[in-house]
Every structure is written in C-alpha cells, then in structure tokens.
Design a protein around this motif. Structure first.
Motif, PDB file in Angstrom:
ATOM      1  N   LYS A  66       0.841  -1.200   0.000  1.00  0.00           N
ATOM      2  CA  LYS A  66       0.000   0.000   0.000  1.00  0.00           C
ATOM      3  C   LYS A  66       0.880   1.256   0.000  1.00  0.00           C
ATOM      4  O   LYS A  66       1.918   1.290   0.672  1.00  0.00           O
ATOM      5  CB  LYS A  66      -0.986  -0.007   1.159  1.00  0.00           C
ATOM      6  N   HIS A  72      -6.394   0.564  -0.261  1.00  0.00           N
ATOM      7  CA  HIS A  72      -6.007   0.345   1.139  1.00  0.00           C
ATOM      8  C   HIS A  72      -5.286   1.579   1.670  1.00  0.00           C
ATOM      9  O   HIS A  72      -5.455   1.966   2.820  1.00  0.00           O
ATOM     10  CB  HIS A  72      -5.113  -0.893   1.273  1.00  0.00           C
ATOM     11  N   THR A 108      -7.182   4.566   3.271  1.00  0.00           N
ATOM     12  CA  THR A 108      -7.614   4.580   4.672  1.00  0.00           C
ATOM     13  C   THR A 108      -6.769   5.578   5.476  1.00  0.00           C
ATOM     14  O   THR A 108      -7.178   6.030   6.535  1.00  0.00           O
ATOM     15  CB  THR A 108      -7.492   3.183   5.340  1.00  0.00           C
ATOM     16  N   TYR A 119      -7.313  -2.648  13.547  1.00  0.00           N
ATOM     17  CA  TYR A 119      -8.432  -1.982  14.207  1.00  0.00           C
ATOM     18  C   TYR A 119      -8.319  -2.130  15.727  1.00  0.00           C
ATOM     19  O   TYR A 119      -8.448  -1.170  16.483  1.00  0.00           O
ATOM     20  CB  TYR A 119      -9.751  -2.583  13.698  1.00  0.00           C
ATOM     21  N   GLY A 143     -13.086   2.372   6.430  1.00  0.00           N
ATOM     22  CA  GLY A 143     -12.079   1.709   5.590  1.00  0.00           C
ATOM     23  C   GLY A 143     -11.102   0.916   6.453  1.00  0.00           C
ATOM     24  O   GLY A 143     -10.732  -0.213   6.124  1.00  0.00           O
ATOM     25  N   ILE A 144     -10.703   1.504   7.574  1.00  0.00           N
ATOM     26  CA  ILE A 144      -9.779   0.780   8.472  1.00  0.00           C
ATOM     27  C   ILE A 144     -10.493  -0.432   9.059  1.00  0.00           C
ATOM     28  O   ILE A 144      -9.940  -1.524   9.139  1.00  0.00           O
ATOM     29  CB  ILE A 144      -9.280   1.706   9.602  1.00  0.00           C
ATOM     30  N   TYR A 179     -10.945  -3.108   6.367  1.00  0.00           N
ATOM     31  CA  TYR A 179      -9.705  -3.328   5.608  1.00  0.00           C
ATOM     32  C   TYR A 179      -9.490  -4.798   5.226  1.00  0.00           C
ATOM     33  O   TYR A 179      -9.188  -5.119   4.076  1.00  0.00           O
ATOM     34  CB  TYR A 179      -8.559  -2.808   6.483  1.00  0.00           C
ATOM     35  N   HIS A 205      -4.582 -11.345   8.317  1.00  0.00           N
ATOM     36  CA  HIS A 205      -5.448 -10.925   7.210  1.00  0.00           C
ATOM     37  C   HIS A 205      -5.664 -12.046   6.201  1.00  0.00           C
ATOM     38  O   HIS A 205      -6.746 -12.186   5.641  1.00  0.00           O
ATOM     39  CB  HIS A 205      -4.854  -9.699   6.508  1.00  0.00           C
TER      40      HIS A 205
END
Ligand code: ADP
Ligand code: TRP
Length: 332
Positions: A10, A46, A49, A111, A132-133, A136, A161
């Motif tokens: 990102k 991404h 964010t 988060y 967005g966060i 994500y 993730h």
C-alpha cells in the motif's frame, strides 16, 4: 495449471530498504519460478484509509510502481496493476462483506490496536477509525480471492489478514460450493527484518528509515546517523549485534561479507564501517536509482504499464465475478 501467487503494497509512505529486502526482493525471486503466475499490485484503496492528500497520494503510488520496476519486475511476465483500476475487486468487496461477520473484523489487529490505544488514552473507543480501516481485511480478501490466489507472500503482520480471507472464503463456499480457492500465506522466514537508524525495526511509523532511492550524498548522511556504541576503533566488535553489519550483509557479495566479518572481529572503527556500508549500498542501488528516477519523470509510461496490467487482471476478474454473481442469484 500454474499456481497464482499474489501480493500488494500500500502506498502510504516513501518506500525504504526494509520494504525492499523484506517484500520486493523475495517476491521478485518467487516470480522467477515458472510454476507460478504472479500478480503484484499497488494497494491504493487500502492506502486511502490513511492518505487524504491527492498529490501526495499520486506520487506515493507512482513511487511504489517505479520501485518494483526499477528492481526488475517484468510487466510482460507479472500481472502488475493498480488495485483501483480493477473495479471487479470492489464489487467483490461488497459481496464478501455480506459473508464476513462483524466480530471477525473486531478482532482484526490493526483496528484492535487503535481501539486498545484509545482505551489507554481514555479516548472514545472509535477515535480515528474510519470504516475503511475497520473493513480493511475484507478488501484484502477481495484482492486475494478475486484471482484464485493460492499463495500470498507477506510479512508476519499480515498473516491474520490472510487467515481472515480464508474464513470469508469458507463461509461463502459453505453456501454456494467450491467457488473460492482457499489462500495460504507464505512468510519468508529467512528474510531479515532490517533495523532502522535507531536499531528498532526499520518502519515508516518510527521515522527511522533509509529511503530506497535517496541520492548518494543523502544516503551517506543517513548512514552516518546510524546509532553505534562508543567502543574505540581497535576494540573487537560483534558483527551480529551491529546494525551496520546487518545492513552490509544485505548489499555486499558473500566473500566481501566474510572479509568484513573478520574486520569486525579484529577491530574496526565505526567511521570506517559506515564508509564501507555506504560504498556497497551506493553501488548496489546506483542502477535501480537511475531507472527509478527515469520512471518517476515519466508518469505517462507508468500509467501505461499499470493500465496494461489492469487489463490483464480484468481478463481474469470480469468473468470470475460474473460466475460469482450468478451463484448468488444475480442474473442468469
Ligand atoms: P512500514 O513498517 O514501513 O509501514 P509496511 O508495513 O508498509 O512497512 O510493509 C510493507 C512490506 O515491507 C511488508 O511486506 C513488510 O513485511 C516489509 N517490511 C517493512 N519493514 C521491514 C523491515 N524493517 N525489514 C524487512 N521487511 C520489512
Ligand atoms: N495489507 C497489506 C499490507 O499492509 C497490503 C495488501 C493489500 C496485501 N491487499 C493485499 C498484501 C493482498 C497481500 C495480498 O502490507
């Protein structure tokens, strides 16, 4: 059938030598393997964010693209694109969000990290959290699942993730059959975590980085800033606990590394060690730096390469999205 290997970076900061050694270099090595179909991309949505300044954002995105290319990514072999140029990913993002429980997102570490620090600072729990966060990991799942990715090379911080992407895929497949391929992460265990100027992990969050394409003079200045102890030059030094040697190892040819190790053991002044480190790094980076500067001066060329990559990506994503939509009961 080739296995798909996919990863994204990102554009939220200037790319540094830690990113190169930890992410770009190993990914380029993997892309050489004929068994893989590699898809590498700029995760710009991404990045959104965090970055809310258009000009800065544009430059950071171009910077990541130019860095991959400067180190030899071949866009005729690797599918190389900007996430925002592949709209199917966003349709899939919404679809997947209906298969991702809120609880799963509550547990996602980025988060959770913000919430934890808000608790400590006695602030509102959701201070500084945009949606967005929060969601994500769902967009990341869409990136991965859209291309039937089998292998996702990532840093340790991204393992969770990829696991979330698996969970979401399983949830969907339970309902509709084996549509999504379950991805696996691949952590490059033997890849060094490069220390920064202060000895902590090099990271843009710590402000301790050596940017990849700094011009020679600035590079030298930064290297001179690297923290050392106050041992006199003739005292033997432990190479394995020295930031300078850790960096040196990544950029010098193996026989030079061995020679340098001996110099540390028999005593080397930090001034000399810094000069030697500068020499190998500057030499290693000279060619990529020139290529990078050339690419950054022609954003049109970068756009052309990325749009071309997006077209190739969409040749995969568009028909697959259609299939997915049919499965969930949209259209025939
Ligand atoms: P940063 O910590 O500077 O914010 P990112 O989290 O954006 O970097 O990381 C992008 C990629 O670079 C990830 O794959 C990560 O594992 C790798 N990376 C970042 N810092 C280092 C480091 N100091 N050493 C090795 N790899 C790193
Ligand atoms: N979240 C990753 C990071 O912060 C970047 C990323 C976005 C990614 N989508 C991805 C990595 C898909 C691998 C696969 O580093």
């Amino acid at each position: 059938m080739k296995k798909t290997i996919l990863t994204g970076i990102k554009p939220t900061g200037q790319i540094h030598i830690g990113n190169y050694i930890g992410a770009i270099k190993p990914a380029l090595e993997l892309a050489k393997n004929e068994e893989y179909r590699a898809a590498y991309f700029i995760a710009d949505y991404h990045g959104l964010t965090k970055i809310h300044n258009a000009e800065k954002f544009r430059q950071l995105s171009y910077g990541i693209a130019a860095a991959w290319l400067a180190f030899g990514l071949d866009p005729s072999k690797v599918i190389f694109y900007r996430q925002s140029d592949v709209p199917e990913i966003f349709e899939l993002n919404w679809i997947l969000s209906c298969f991702a429980s809120k609880g799963l997102m509550n547990r996602a570490h980025a988060y959770k990290g913000i919430v934890d620090s808000n608790i400590q600072l006695d602030r509102d729990l959701d201070y500084g959290v945009n949606m967005g966060i929060f969601s994500y990991p769902i967009l990341m799942a869409a990136d991965i699942l859209m291309f039937k990715t089998e292998i996702v090379p990532v840093g340790k911080d991204q393992i969770q993730h990829v696991e979330i992407a698996r969970d979401i895929a399983e949830n969907f497949n339970k309902n509709y059959g084996e549509i999504f391929v379950l991805p696996q992460y691949e952590v490059q265990e033997d890849t060094a975590i490069l220390p920064g100027l202060d000895g902590r992990k090099m990271s843009k969050s710590y402000n301790n980085t050596i940017p990849l394409f700094e011009e020679s003079k600035k590079l030298q200045k930064l290297i001179n800033k690297i923290k050392t102890d106050s041992l006199p030059p003739e005292t033997p030094k432990n190479p394995d606990s020295s930031i300078l040697f850790t960096l040196y190892k990544e950029f010098a040819p193996p026989f030079e590394v061995e020679k340098m190790r001996e110099q540390y053991l028999s005593g080397i002044g930090w001034g000399k060690a810094k000069k030697e480190l500068f020499n190998v790094m500057d030499k290693y980076l000279e060619e990529p730096r020139a290529k990078y500067n050339e690419l950054m001066a022609s954003p049109k060329r970068l756009d052309e390469i990325l749009l071309n990559g997006a077209e190739r990506a969409r040749a995969v994503s568009a028909p697959f999205l259609k299939e997915i939509k049919r499965k969930i009961g949209f259209g025939v």
